[in-house]
Scaffold this active site. Structure first.
Site, PDB file in Angstrom:
ATOM      1  N   ARG A  23      25.073 -43.144  29.759  1.00  0.00           N
ATOM      2  CA  ARG A  23      26.311 -44.025  29.530  1.00  0.00           C
ATOM      3  C   ARG A  23      27.547 -43.279  29.667  1.00  0.00           C
ATOM      4  O   ARG A  23      28.573 -43.797  29.761  1.00  0.00           O
ATOM      5  CB  ARG A  23      26.234 -44.709  28.250  1.00  0.00           C
ATOM      6  CG  ARG A  23      24.885 -45.425  28.055  1.00  0.00           C
ATOM      7  CD  ARG A  23      24.605 -45.831  26.575  1.00  0.00           C
ATOM      8  NE  ARG A  23      24.566 -44.989  25.552  1.00  0.00           N
ATOM      9  CZ  ARG A  23      24.732 -44.759  24.359  1.00  0.00           C
ATOM     10  NH1 ARG A  23      24.840 -45.858  23.842  1.00  0.00           N
ATOM     11  NH2 ARG A  23      24.496 -43.672  23.741  1.00  0.00           N
ATOM     12  N   GLN A  47      52.954 -38.758  13.423  1.00  0.00           N
ATOM     13  CA  GLN A  47      53.371 -39.545  14.832  1.00  0.00           C
ATOM     14  C   GLN A  47      52.376 -38.998  15.798  1.00  0.00           C
ATOM     15  O   GLN A  47      52.080 -37.787  15.702  1.00  0.00           O
ATOM     16  CB  GLN A  47      54.940 -39.201  14.947  1.00  0.00           C
ATOM     17  CG  GLN A  47      55.414 -40.008  16.298  1.00  0.00           C
ATOM     18  CD  GLN A  47      56.636 -39.901  16.628  1.00  0.00           C
ATOM     19  OE1 GLN A  47      57.587 -39.179  15.677  1.00  0.00           O
ATOM     20  NE2 GLN A  47      57.290 -40.101  17.703  1.00  0.00           N
ATOM     21  N   ASP A  48      52.059 -40.171  16.461  1.00  0.00           N
ATOM     22  CA  ASP A  48      51.005 -39.641  17.693  1.00  0.00           C
ATOM     23  C   ASP A  48      51.641 -40.087  19.035  1.00  0.00           C
ATOM     24  O   ASP A  48      52.417 -41.157  18.993  1.00  0.00           O
ATOM     25  CB  ASP A  48      49.665 -40.325  17.474  1.00  0.00           C
ATOM     26  CG  ASP A  48      48.805 -39.788  16.684  1.00  0.00           C
ATOM     27  OD1 ASP A  48      48.986 -38.692  16.050  1.00  0.00           O
ATOM     28  OD2 ASP A  48      47.538 -40.474  16.156  1.00  0.00           O
ATOM     29  N   ARG A  59      55.692 -29.226  32.110  1.00  0.00           N
ATOM     30  CA  ARG A  59      56.399 -29.507  31.024  1.00  0.00           C
ATOM     31  C   ARG A  59      56.504 -28.371  30.202  1.00  0.00           C
ATOM     32  O   ARG A  59      55.528 -27.872  29.608  1.00  0.00           O
ATOM     33  CB  ARG A  59      55.885 -30.928  30.253  1.00  0.00           C
ATOM     34  CG  ARG A  59      55.963 -31.996  31.189  1.00  0.00           C
ATOM     35  CD  ARG A  59      55.265 -32.904  30.343  1.00  0.00           C
ATOM     36  NE  ARG A  59      55.147 -34.137  31.364  1.00  0.00           N
ATOM     37  CZ  ARG A  59      55.894 -35.198  31.489  1.00  0.00           C
ATOM     38  NH1 ARG A  59      57.070 -35.218  30.421  1.00  0.00           N
ATOM     39  NH2 ARG A  59      55.809 -36.324  32.251  1.00  0.00           N
ATOM     40  N   HIS A  62      58.605 -26.020  25.169  1.00  0.00           N
ATOM     41  CA  HIS A  62      59.341 -26.987  24.207  1.00  0.00           C
ATOM     42  C   HIS A  62      59.179 -26.383  22.804  1.00  0.00           C
ATOM     43  O   HIS A  62      57.997 -26.182  22.369  1.00  0.00           O
ATOM     44  CB  HIS A  62      59.020 -28.287  24.433  1.00  0.00           C
ATOM     45  CG  HIS A  62      59.559 -28.841  25.724  1.00  0.00           C
ATOM     46  ND1 HIS A  62      58.927 -29.902  26.574  1.00  0.00           N
ATOM     47  CD2 HIS A  62      60.401 -28.307  26.777  1.00  0.00           C
ATOM     48  CE1 HIS A  62      59.537 -30.316  27.613  1.00  0.00           C
ATOM     49  NE2 HIS A  62      60.444 -29.178  27.751  1.00  0.00           N
ATOM     50  N   LYS A  71      51.819 -29.304  15.390  1.00  0.00           N
ATOM     51  CA  LYS A  71      51.050 -30.363  16.258  1.00  0.00           C
ATOM     52  C   LYS A  71      49.781 -30.018  16.573  1.00  0.00           C
ATOM     53  O   LYS A  71      49.333 -28.917  16.589  1.00  0.00           O
ATOM     54  CB  LYS A  71      52.052 -30.452  17.385  1.00  0.00           C
ATOM     55  CG  LYS A  71      52.098 -29.250  18.264  1.00  0.00           C
ATOM     56  CD  LYS A  71      52.883 -29.399  19.566  1.00  0.00           C
ATOM     57  CE  LYS A  71      54.156 -29.428  18.917  1.00  0.00           C
ATOM     58  NZ  LYS A  71      55.394 -29.152  19.967  1.00  0.00           N
ATOM     59  N   TYR A 131      49.232 -35.730  21.453  1.00  0.00           N
ATOM     60  CA  TYR A 131      50.105 -34.966  20.496  1.00  0.00           C
ATOM     61  C   TYR A 131      50.021 -35.785  18.810  1.00  0.00           C
ATOM     62  O   TYR A 131      50.357 -36.912  19.096  1.00  0.00           O
ATOM     63  CB  TYR A 131      51.339 -34.713  20.816  1.00  0.00           C
ATOM     64  CG  TYR A 131      51.743 -34.349  22.191  1.00  0.00           C
ATOM     65  CD1 TYR A 131      51.930 -32.896  22.556  1.00  0.00           C
ATOM     66  CD2 TYR A 131      51.998 -35.423  23.172  1.00  0.00           C
ATOM     67  CE1 TYR A 131      52.105 -32.524  23.790  1.00  0.00           C
ATOM     68  CE2 TYR A 131      52.224 -34.884  24.418  1.00  0.00           C
ATOM     69  CZ  TYR A 131      52.160 -33.637  24.829  1.00  0.00           C
ATOM     70  OH  TYR A 131      52.670 -33.321  26.052  1.00  0.00           O
TER      71      TYR A 131
END
Length: 187
Positions: A23, A47-48, A59, A62, A71, A131
Site C-alpha cells: 500500500r 510553529q511549523d 535556499r 539562513h 529547529k 520545519y
C-alpha cells in the site's frame, strides 16, 4: 527511531524505521520519548512551516539573530542536500559545517540547535521541506550568509538554478563574523 550524532555538537539526525508494504508506508516522524532523551521537548516548538522548491533551487544559508532558533527539519517529499554551519561564537567548531541528504525515502529529520545557519539545495525534481521552530518567525531577525563562501568550503551538488535576491546579496562569512564582533583569531 535511531538518533545519530553529527560532527557539530547538538546537531542530531533522527532516523525512523518506516513500515512499508504494497500500500505504501507508515512512518513516525517525531517521537517525544526519543527526543526527550536528547533534551528536546516538542512543547518548546511553537510553529511549523513548509516550503516547496524546484530542482536546483538553493535556499540559504539562513539563521536568526536575537539568540537564534532551534529547529527540526525534514523533507516530506523529494530530496534535498542540506548544509548546517556552526555560527555559535563560543563553539570550538565555529565555521565548520555538516552536510547531509534529507529525502522522502529515508525520512530522516535533523535537529538544529540555536545559532546555526542552514541551507538546502533541491536534488530531486521537487522538495517539500518541513520545519518546526522554537520561536515565532520574525522577518526582521533573519540572517543570511553566502552559500558559496570559500571560507566555509561547502560543496553543493550543482550550481543553483535559482537564488533569492537575499541569498544572492548575502554577506560573506567574514562579514557575518565581523557583525558578531569576532576577531580574526577566532575566524
Amino acid at each position: 527511531m535511531d538518533v545519530l550524532e553529527t560532527d557539530l555538537t547538538g546537531v542530531l539526525m533522527f532516523r525512523p524505521a518506516p513500515h512499508r508494504d504494497d500500500r505504501g508506508f507508515f512512518s513516525r516522524t517525531y517521537d517525544d520519548t526519543v527526543a526527550e532523551r536528547w533534551g528536546i521537548v516538542r512543547a518548546d516548538f511553537v510553529q511549523d512551516s513548509q516550503s516547496r522548491s524546484r530542482h536546483g533551487v538553493l535556499r540559504g544559508l539562513h539563521g536568526r539573530s536575537s539568540g537564534g532558533e532551534a529547529k527540526i527539519v525534514r523533507c516530506a517529499h523529494g530530496s534535498a542536500f542540506v548544509a548546517i554551519v556552526d555560527a555559535r561564537p563560543e563553539s570550538p567548531t565555529l565555521g565548520r559545517h555538516v552536510s547531509l541528504t534529507l529525502d522522502d525515502e529515508d525520512m530522516v529529520s535533523v535537529y538544529v540547535p540555536r545559532r546555526m545557519l542552514v541551507g538546502f539545495q533541491v536534488t530531486g525534481e521537487v522538495a517539500d521541506m518541513c520545519y518546526s521552530i522554537d520561536r515565532p518567525h520574525v522577518a526582521e531577525e533573519g540572517l543570511a550568509v553566502r552559500h558559496d563562501d570559500p571560507d566555509l568550503g561547502i560543496t553543493w551538488p550543482m550550481p543553483p538554478s535559482e537564488l533569492s535576491d537575499r541569498d544572492r546579496n548575502a554577506p560573506s562569512w567574514a562579514e557575518f563574523l565581523h557583525s558578531l564582533d569576532i576577531g580574526p583569531a577566532r575566524r
